[in-house]
Design a protein around this motif. Structure first.
Motif, PDB file in Angstrom:
ATOM      1  N   ALA A 149       0.835  -1.203   0.000  1.00  0.00           N
ATOM      2  CA  ALA A 149       0.000   0.000   0.000  1.00  0.00           C
ATOM      3  C   ALA A 149       0.867   1.248   0.000  1.00  0.00           C
ATOM      4  N   GLU A 150       0.363   2.285  -0.635  1.00  0.00           N
ATOM      5  CA  GLU A 150       0.974   3.609  -0.606  1.00  0.00           C
ATOM      6  C   GLU A 150       0.154   4.448   0.368  1.00  0.00           C
ATOM      7  N   LEU A 151       0.694   4.658   1.560  1.00  0.00           N
ATOM      8  CA  LEU A 151      -0.094   5.233   2.640  1.00  0.00           C
ATOM      9  C   LEU A 151      -0.350   6.726   2.502  1.00  0.00           C
ATOM     10  N   ILE A 152       0.311   7.390   1.556  1.00  0.00           N
ATOM     11  CA  ILE A 152      -0.025   8.806   1.359  1.00  0.00           C
ATOM     12  C   ILE A 152      -1.395   8.957   0.700  1.00  0.00           C
ATOM     13  N   LYS A 153      -1.951   7.860   0.204  1.00  0.00           N
ATOM     14  CA  LYS A 153      -3.314   7.861  -0.325  1.00  0.00           C
ATOM     15  C   LYS A 153      -4.257   7.479   0.811  1.00  0.00           C
ATOM     16  N   PRO A 154      -5.109   8.379   1.269  1.00  0.00           N
ATOM     17  CA  PRO A 154      -5.959   8.098   2.434  1.00  0.00           C
ATOM     18  C   PRO A 154      -6.766   6.815   2.307  1.00  0.00           C
ATOM     19  N   GLU A 155      -7.270   6.529   1.107  1.00  0.00           N
ATOM     20  CA  GLU A 155      -8.084   5.329   0.947  1.00  0.00           C
ATOM     21  C   GLU A 155      -7.280   4.048   1.174  1.00  0.00           C
ATOM     22  N   SER A 156      -5.959   4.128   0.965  1.00  0.00           N
ATOM     23  CA  SER A 156      -5.114   2.950   1.167  1.00  0.00           C
ATOM     24  C   SER A 156      -5.098   2.513   2.629  1.00  0.00           C
ATOM     25  N   CYS A 157      -5.191   3.461   3.539  1.00  0.00           N
ATOM     26  CA  CYS A 157      -5.170   3.127   4.963  1.00  0.00           C
ATOM     27  C   CYS A 157      -6.383   2.274   5.325  1.00  0.00           C
ATOM     28  N   ALA A 158      -7.541   2.643   4.809  1.00  0.00           N
ATOM     29  CA  ALA A 158      -8.752   1.864   5.057  1.00  0.00           C
ATOM     30  C   ALA A 158      -8.640   0.470   4.441  1.00  0.00           C
ATOM     31  N   ILE A 159      -8.042   0.399   3.266  1.00  0.00           N
ATOM     32  CA  ILE A 159      -7.904  -0.882   2.577  1.00  0.00           C
ATOM     33  C   ILE A 159      -6.970  -1.815   3.340  1.00  0.00           C
ATOM     34  N   VAL A 160      -5.888  -1.268   3.881  1.00  0.00           N
ATOM     35  CA  VAL A 160      -4.963  -2.087   4.675  1.00  0.00           C
ATOM     36  C   VAL A 160      -5.702  -2.742   5.834  1.00  0.00           C
ATOM     37  N   VAL A 161      -6.437  -1.947   6.581  1.00  0.00           N
ATOM     38  CA  VAL A 161      -7.158  -2.482   7.741  1.00  0.00           C
ATOM     39  C   VAL A 161      -8.186  -3.519   7.297  1.00  0.00           C
ATOM     40  N   GLU A 162      -8.874  -3.239   6.226  1.00  0.00           N
ATOM     41  CA  GLU A 162      -9.882  -4.177   5.717  1.00  0.00           C
ATOM     42  C   GLU A 162      -9.244  -5.517   5.363  1.00  0.00           C
ATOM     43  N   LYS A 163      -8.086  -5.477   4.692  1.00  0.00           N
ATOM     44  CA  LYS A 163      -7.424  -6.731   4.300  1.00  0.00           C
ATOM     45  C   LYS A 163      -6.958  -7.524   5.509  1.00  0.00           C
ATOM     46  N   VAL A 164      -6.440  -6.833   6.523  1.00  0.00           N
ATOM     47  CA  VAL A 164      -5.974  -7.529   7.721  1.00  0.00           C
ATOM     48  C   VAL A 164      -7.151  -8.177   8.446  1.00  0.00           C
ATOM     49  N   VAL A 165      -8.236  -7.434   8.595  1.00  0.00           N
ATOM     50  CA  VAL A 165      -9.402  -7.964   9.307  1.00  0.00           C
ATOM     51  C   VAL A 165     -10.053  -9.096   8.516  1.00  0.00           C
ATOM     52  N   ASN A 166     -10.089  -8.990   7.193  1.00  0.00           N
ATOM     53  CA  ASN A 166     -10.654 -10.075   6.384  1.00  0.00           C
ATOM     54  C   ASN A 166      -9.867 -11.365   6.546  1.00  0.00           C
ATOM     55  N   LYS A 167      -8.557 -11.241   6.726  1.00  0.00           N
ATOM     56  CA  LYS A 167      -7.721 -12.442   6.860  1.00  0.00           C
ATOM     57  C   LYS A 167      -7.728 -13.002   8.280  1.00  0.00           C
ATOM     58  N   TYR A 168      -7.643 -12.114   9.281  1.00  0.00           N
ATOM     59  CA  TYR A 168      -7.443 -12.580  10.651  1.00  0.00           C
ATOM     60  C   TYR A 168      -8.616 -12.305  11.594  1.00  0.00           C
ATOM     61  N   GLY A 169      -9.483 -11.365  11.215  1.00  0.00           N
ATOM     62  CA  GLY A 169     -10.634 -11.087  12.056  1.00  0.00           C
ATOM     63  C   GLY A 169     -10.351 -10.243  13.271  1.00  0.00           C
ATOM     64  N   ARG A 170      -9.133  -9.747  13.398  1.00  0.00           N
ATOM     65  CA  ARG A 170      -8.778  -8.969  14.587  1.00  0.00           C
ATOM     66  C   ARG A 170      -7.531  -8.136  14.331  1.00  0.00           C
ATOM     67  N   ILE A 171      -7.323  -7.155  15.190  1.00  0.00           N
ATOM     68  CA  ILE A 171      -6.076  -6.380  15.234  1.00  0.00           C
ATOM     69  C   ILE A 171      -5.747  -6.167  16.703  1.00  0.00           C
ATOM     70  N   ASP A 172      -4.540  -6.555  17.089  1.00  0.00           N
ATOM     71  CA  ASP A 172      -4.121  -6.426  18.483  1.00  0.00           C
ATOM     72  C   ASP A 172      -3.163  -5.272  18.716  1.00  0.00           C
ATOM     73  N   GLY A 173      -2.549  -4.782  17.660  1.00  0.00           N
ATOM     74  CA  GLY A 173      -1.613  -3.686  17.824  1.00  0.00           C
ATOM     75  C   GLY A 173      -1.321  -3.007  16.509  1.00  0.00           C
ATOM     76  N   LEU A 174      -0.938  -1.741  16.605  1.00  0.00           N
ATOM     77  CA  LEU A 174      -0.566  -0.948  15.428  1.00  0.00           C
ATOM     78  C   LEU A 174       0.732  -0.221  15.723  1.00  0.00           C
ATOM     79  N   VAL A 175       1.708  -0.406  14.840  1.00  0.00           N
ATOM     80  CA  VAL A 175       2.955   0.358  14.904  1.00  0.00           C
ATOM     81  C   VAL A 175       2.971   1.321  13.729  1.00  0.00           C
ATOM     82  N   ASN A 176       2.833   2.610  14.015  1.00  0.00           N
ATOM     83  CA  ASN A 176       2.964   3.648  13.003  1.00  0.00           C
ATOM     84  C   ASN A 176       4.445   3.996  12.866  1.00  0.00           C
ATOM     85  N   ASN A 177       5.038   3.626  11.758  1.00  0.00           N
ATOM     86  CA  ASN A 177       6.481   3.774  11.609  1.00  0.00           C
ATOM     87  C   ASN A 177       6.891   4.398  10.277  1.00  0.00           C
TER      88      ASN A 177
END
Length: 261
Positions: A63-91
């Motif tokens: 993903a290219e995170l300077i595109k705002p819509e990409s941030c939503a897509i990242v989260v959607e893909k992670v949740v679709n695969k694992y069903g959860r998020i336990d932590g976020l590292v903004n780096n």
């Protein structure tokens, strides 16, 4: 010490190289499932394969995170695969040298998107799932917000915002038991740092001068040292730590740098 990471899903932006990669590797070693977010799929997959080859579990989202819509897509893909998020590292981010004299509106705003807007958006879109897991947010920041550097107004402003958001989110998210902290980096040896120093007239002399100003041992911080602190802050062993800006910098920011001479 058991850091209690087994099967926890931790998103790491800019996770393919440098500090992000060191955090990803250590999380995998501790039994977590780190999710590498980066713009280059080949870089992401190289690290995924490295981790899988030693028995770890890992996932990547390109993903290219300077595109705002990409941030939503990242989260959607992670949740679709694992069903959860336990932590976020903004780096993810870059010291791109947009200065007061040399910059302009377009460059300044683009730099903010590169360095802080996606911090907000990744946290915003991850929040519903972090509430469910009582998860953790860790922001990686830079000394430039506190010391200044010259010629990098946008990056310094972004890091000042990262620090402020860390404290703001720690307050706002108290009711959900979501902890929020930041690691402040000074002089850390990464591929980006190496690329930069090779652009100066005498890289070896410049590096010597920089190291001489780092009080503890007159050496650069390693990415592994950043990762060690990051993974602790993401873990249950850091269960009562929130709203903190933790400097892993060999004393660079707060000690008298004349001590290193």
């Amino acid at each position: 010490m058991d850091l209690q990471f087994k099967d926890k899903i931790i998103i790491v932006t800019g996770g393919a190289k440098g500090i992000g990669a060191a955090i990803v590797k250590l999380l995998a070693q501790e039994g977590a499932v780190p999710v590498i977010v980066g713009r280059d799929e080949s870089d992401n997959m190289k690290l995924v394969n490295e981790i899988q080859n030693i028995g770890g579990n890992c996932f990547q989202v390109t993903a290219e995170l300077i595109k705002p819509e990409s941030c939503a897509i990242v989260v959607e893909k992670v949740v679709n695969k694992y069903g959860r998020i336990d932590g976020l590292v903004n780096n993810a981010g870059v010291n791109d040298g947009v200065g007061l004299e040399t910059g302009d509106y377009e460059g300044f705003m683009l730099s903010l998107h590169k360095n802080v807007v996606h911090y907000y958006l990744m946290a915003h879109f991850s929040l519903p799932y972090l509430k469910l897991s009582q998860g953790v947010i860790l922001n990686i920041g830079s000394k430039t917000a506190e010391t200044g550097q010259g010629g990098t107004s946008a990056y310094a402003a972004s890091n000042g915002a990262r620090n402020a958001l860390t404290r703001e989110w720690a307050v706002e998210l108290l009711p959900y038991k979501i902890r929020v902290n930041s690691i402040i980096v000074a002089e850390c040896w990464t591929p980006l740092y190496e690329s930069w120093i090779n652009t100066v007239p005498d890289p070896e002399q410049k590096l010597f001068e920089i190291k001489a100003k780092i009080p503890l041992e007159n050496r650069m911080t390693t990415t592994e040292e950043i990762a060690n602190t990051a993974v602790f802050l993401l873990s249950e062993r850091s269960s009562h730590t929130t709203g903190q800006l933790i400097h892993v910098d060999g004393g660079y920011v707060h000690l008298d740098r004349a001590l290193g001479k």
